[in-house]
Design a protein around this motif. Sequence first.
Motif, PDB file in Angstrom:
ATOM      1  N   HIS A 283       1.143  -1.182   0.282  1.00 45.67           N
ATOM      2  CA  HIS A 283       0.076   0.167   0.018  1.00 45.67           C
ATOM      3  C   HIS A 283       0.853   1.550   0.289  1.00 45.67           C
ATOM      4  O   HIS A 283       0.283   2.053   0.565  1.00 45.67           O
TER       5      HIS A 283
ATOM      6  N   HIS B 138      -1.896   4.928   9.842  1.00 46.10           N
ATOM      7  CA  HIS B 138      -1.022   5.305  10.103  1.00 46.10           C
ATOM      8  C   HIS B 138      -0.944   6.751  10.632  1.00 46.10           C
ATOM      9  O   HIS B 138      -0.632   7.492   9.951  1.00 46.10           O
TER      10      HIS B 138
ATOM     11  N   GLU C 143       4.057  -5.002   8.515  1.00 49.55           N
ATOM     12  CA  GLU C 143       2.893  -4.873   7.969  1.00 49.55           C
ATOM     13  C   GLU C 143       2.107  -6.690   7.818  1.00 49.55           C
ATOM     14  O   GLU C 143       0.844  -6.565   7.109  1.00 49.55           O
TER      15      GLU C 143
HETATM   16 FE    FE Z   1       2.096   1.112   5.583  1.00 48.60          FE
END
Ligand code: FE
Length: 285
Positions: free
Chosen positions: A12, A59, A240
């Motif tokens: 991403h 984030h 992640e």
């Molecule tokens: Fe990230």
Amino acid sequence: MARITASVYSSHVPAIGAAIDLGKTSEPYWQPLFAGYEKSRRWMEENRPDVVFLIYNDHASAFSLEIVPTFAIGTAERFPIADEGWGPRPVPEVIGHPELASHIAQSVIQQDFDLTVVNHMAVDHGLTVPLSLLFGQPPAWPVKVIPFAVNVVLYPVPSGRRCFALGQAIRRAIESFDEPLTVQIWGTGGMSHQLQGPRAGLINREWDMQFMDRLIAEPDKLAEVPHIEYVREAGSEGIELVMWLIARGAMSDVAGGPPPRVVHRFYHVPASNTAVGHLILENVQ
Ligand code: FE
Ligand code: DHB
């Protein structure tokens, strides 16, 4: 009943979103990356689900240091696009599915996973970049989206084992929803990358490849990999990837069905400081 048709996995990286928004996708640096998603976009046109259950990490856009939920499910009607410092991305707002999301919250909490229920949340590049990669630039997103945010930013992070078990609980939840919806489950983030410190720029192609091989063929064993191996081998943000195990845990083979069909697999370096991985697995009915 609702049914999970496929799982989709994708990095991403925010620079990918900027390349799309600024019309740079055919520039020499970006062209090979976007070429790797062309087959996926065609497949998506023919296999569009009613709902995408989208596992991603925030984030520090919706949550700050003040509140750090490990697993958070978005139950709202709509989710605005976060302003990450350059203004919100010029993409449509995300439309949720409050009934299905609430049902999943009820079912998964009763299966002993403590979810945070979020009724108001902005969504950042972690969620919008995969949508852009798979759907392009439509005036409105063609599916409803249930955002599912996982904390992989601030320690302590959840283990791969817990993520894989959570995916199995999510499958049971979705398949007990009393409406004939088709649902895809997306795991996003990764692959190897480290954004700061002396190891910034770390890419571990061999480890990434092995992660994808094992995610397809032996996700139960892959789920045993401890968090410290992700960080050591795939960089501090490589963690992640535990989110991919949630999506993989929701596939039917994990509950005794036949192995999924690999529709597409793609890997590319670099995108900004990151290796990009992408996979589509279809449930075989
Ligand atoms: Fe990230
Ligand atoms: C970057 C940020 C991310 O969240 C990510 O997963 C990869 C790259 C970046 O800022 O380049």
